[in-house]
Every structure is written in C-alpha cells, then in structure tokens.
Design an enzyme around this catalytic site. Structure first.
Site, PDB file in Angstrom:
ATOM      1  N   HIS A 154       0.838  -1.204   0.000  1.00  0.00           N
ATOM      2  CA  HIS A 154       0.000   0.000   0.000  1.00  0.00           C
ATOM      3  C   HIS A 154       0.878   1.263   0.000  1.00  0.00           C
ATOM      4  O   HIS A 154       0.677   2.179  -0.797  1.00  0.00           O
ATOM      5  CB  HIS A 154      -0.924  -0.026   1.222  1.00  0.00           C
ATOM      6  CG  HIS A 154      -1.727   1.220   1.417  1.00  0.00           C
ATOM      7  ND1 HIS A 154      -3.035   1.337   1.002  1.00  0.00           N
ATOM      8  CD2 HIS A 154      -1.414   2.417   1.977  1.00  0.00           C
ATOM      9  CE1 HIS A 154      -3.481   2.550   1.301  1.00  0.00           C
ATOM     10  NE2 HIS A 154      -2.511   3.228   1.896  1.00  0.00           N
ATOM     11  N   GLU A 155       1.875   1.282   0.869  1.00  0.00           N
ATOM     12  CA  GLU A 155       2.732   2.477   0.962  1.00  0.00           C
ATOM     13  C   GLU A 155       3.584   2.645  -0.305  1.00  0.00           C
ATOM     14  O   GLU A 155       3.771   3.757  -0.793  1.00  0.00           O
ATOM     15  CB  GLU A 155       3.622   2.403   2.214  1.00  0.00           C
ATOM     16  CG  GLU A 155       2.862   2.363   3.535  1.00  0.00           C
ATOM     17  CD  GLU A 155       1.863   3.513   3.719  1.00  0.00           C
ATOM     18  OE1 GLU A 155       2.109   4.613   3.204  1.00  0.00           O
ATOM     19  OE2 GLU A 155       0.814   3.294   4.359  1.00  0.00           O
ATOM     20  N   HIS A 158       1.619   4.293  -3.044  1.00  0.00           N
ATOM     21  CA  HIS A 158       1.560   5.764  -2.963  1.00  0.00           C
ATOM     22  C   HIS A 158       2.763   6.375  -3.697  1.00  0.00           C
ATOM     23  O   HIS A 158       2.640   7.376  -4.388  1.00  0.00           O
ATOM     24  CB  HIS A 158       1.589   6.227  -1.500  1.00  0.00           C
ATOM     25  CG  HIS A 158       0.269   6.168  -0.788  1.00  0.00           C
ATOM     26  ND1 HIS A 158      -0.889   6.716  -1.299  1.00  0.00           N
ATOM     27  CD2 HIS A 158      -0.078   5.648   0.423  1.00  0.00           C
ATOM     28  CE1 HIS A 158      -1.887   6.531  -0.434  1.00  0.00           C
ATOM     29  NE2 HIS A 158      -1.421   5.871   0.616  1.00  0.00           N
ATOM     30  N   GLU A 212      -6.030   6.951  -1.527  1.00  0.00           N
ATOM     31  CA  GLU A 212      -6.025   5.776  -0.652  1.00  0.00           C
ATOM     32  C   GLU A 212      -6.577   4.546  -1.373  1.00  0.00           C
ATOM     33  O   GLU A 212      -6.054   3.444  -1.235  1.00  0.00           O
ATOM     34  CB  GLU A 212      -6.830   6.039   0.622  1.00  0.00           C
ATOM     35  CG  GLU A 212      -6.191   7.024   1.575  1.00  0.00           C
ATOM     36  CD  GLU A 212      -4.803   6.615   2.029  1.00  0.00           C
ATOM     37  OE1 GLU A 212      -4.404   5.458   1.839  1.00  0.00           O
ATOM     38  OE2 GLU A 212      -4.094   7.481   2.562  1.00  0.00           O
TER      39      GLU A 212
HETATM   40 ZN   LIG Z   1      -2.407   5.293   2.443  1.00  0.00          ZN
END
Ligand SMILES: [Zn+2]
Length: 281
Positions: A154-155, A158, A212
């Site tokens: 997830h990170e 980004h 997100e």
């Molecule tokens: Zn996030």
C-alpha cells in the site's frame, strides 16, 4: 490554477516569490498518468505542478529520509532489532520487482527499507522509494508476513503513483508553500525546503480518499505478484481497527470509510488471486 494572491497578502518582502509564483502559474500544470493501470485497473489523470518535478521531490525525499534515519540512529531506534529489520527488508525485496508492472522505471529506484522503534502504529514510503516501518505496527498488531506485505504494498503504491508529488502540487497551487516556491525556483536554500516538503507530504498532508483507494488496489496486486496472500489486506485492516479504541488513530482517520474500504479490498484481493496462485507455483 484559478488561484490569485490576495493583494494584502503580498507584502513587499514577498513580492519576488509572488512574482515567481505568477510565472509558474503561467507555466502551468501537466496532466499525467504516473503508472500503468495493472490488473486492478487503476486509471486517473493526475495534475502535477510544473514547479514540483519528480526529480526535485525525490531529491528532497532522499534528504528527508537521511535526516529521519540520522535522528533514529542517534536515539538508538534504527533497526534496533536486527531480525525484525531483516524480515521487513526481505518482504521489500520481494515486492519491489512487481513494481515494474506499474512503472518500468521503479525496480531501478534507489529503494531503502528501515525499521524504526516507535509506539506509533505507522509505516510510510517517501517519494522515490524510501520506506520506514514502525515497530508498533508489527508488534502491537502481530502482523503476519502477508499482512506486512499488504501495508508495505500500500505504501509503495503511494510512491509509484507519486501521490506525494500530487499533494505537493496542490499545496503549491493553493499557495500554502510560498516559501518553498521561492526556494524551488532558486531564490533560497532550495535543498532544505525540498526535504521539508517531502517530509510534509509523507507525514502530515493527508492522502485523499481517491489516493487511498488507488494505493489499496495497487497494493494488493503488488503483494499477490510477490507471492503474498492479497486477502491479508482485509485482516490487516481489521487488526488496525482493533488496536484503535474509540475510533481510528489520527493517521487513519483520513482513510476511506471503513466498510467501503473493506469491501473494495475484498473485491480487488479476489481479482488478483490468480496472480497470487501463479506466483506461488
Ligand atoms: Zn495510504
């Protein structure tokens, strides 16, 4: 791009940055697609200010990361548990080759991964691939490797989508970062301010709901391709809720509404199961 500086705010000492700001507005923004859409099909045109180049924000991030690591080293909180640090590095090493599906340049980034001892349940990846995982996230939540891969995926997502640069662009457009503007255009000590900007977008300026969701979807694909069970993203989220008594922790409060997010994760985890099966073969 419709932003106009109120006349009263333009005191004389600010006039030069303000003029540069005007110039930059004239140069304008570029609409870009930072990544390929992948199996999860992430597609959205992103607006990037001409002022915040990828190169600049990555340079700033590299400096900010060095500062964070130096600080942790001084406090004795950097990779203080070697086995834990190794575990997190191993997961990063498996995830990174999958990033090439979304961006051919990403596997060649100067990736770095460290664990920082902290009571804060957190993890982040700065622009350009500088990762930090806090010990409380691993220990308080008793994360499995699959769940840890879900957070890191997830990170990393980004960073692949350059969400930090996107937020920096919008901050610049809203003239919040006037000082940074002067610096970035060569009017000040640019390097320090770029580091500050990178730190700000990583730790303080929240991601939008849209960002997100993109990170969730790309994250499960990265995990699946690396041979980590993508459904772990769902159990990870449940664990995060359990540790937060009376509402989510501050850093989660900006994340999408929990039920919608959980449903979305389930749908996309299912979608990438064939990739997981393939990776396990
Ligand atoms: Zn996030």
């Amino acid at each position: 791009m419709r932003q106009k500086l109120p006349q009263a705010a333009v005191s004389s000492w600010r006039r030069i940055p303000a003029l540069l700001f005007g110039l930059v507005l004239a140069v304008g923004c570029a609409s870009v697609q930072t990544t390929e859409s992948g199996t999860v099909g992430v597609e959205r045109k992103q607006t990037m200010s001409a002022l915040v180049s990828e190169e600049d924000i990555n340079k700033g991030a590299a400096q900010a990361y060095t500062q964070v690591l130096d600080d942790a080293r001084r406090k004795g909180t950097l990779d203080s548990n070697p086995a834990e640090a190794q575990r997190v590095r191993t997961i990063a090493t498996r995830l990174i080759p999958s990033t090439g599906v979304f961006r051919p340049d990403a596997p060649g980034w100067k990736w770095e991964t460290h664990v920082i001892a902290s009571n804060e349940v957190n993890a982040w990846c700065m622009p350009g691939g500088k990762i930090a995982v806090y010990t409380a996230l691993i220990e308080k939540l008793k994360l499995t490797d699959d769940e840890l891969a879900a957070v890191m995926g997830h990170e990393i997502a980004h960073a692949l989508r350059e969400h930090g640069r996107e937020r920096a662009s919008s901050a610049v457009n809203q003239s919040i970062a006037l000082g940074v503007i002067g610096a970035a255009t060569g009017a000040g000590q640019g390097t320090m301010d770029l580091a500050q900007l990178a730190l700000e977008v990583t730790l303080n300026l929240p991601n939008s709901r849209e960002q997100e969701i993109e990170a969730d979807r790309i994250g499960v694909e990265l995990a699946a391709r690396a041979g980590y069970n993508p459904h772990a993203a769902v159990t990870l989220w449940q664990k995060m809720e359990q540790v937060s008594e009376g509402g989510p922790p501050a850093w989660l409060s900006t994340h999408p509404a929990r039920e919608a997010r959980q449903r979305d994760l389930e749908v996309y985890a299912e979608k990438v199961m064939p990739l997981y099966a393939q990776a396990r073969r």
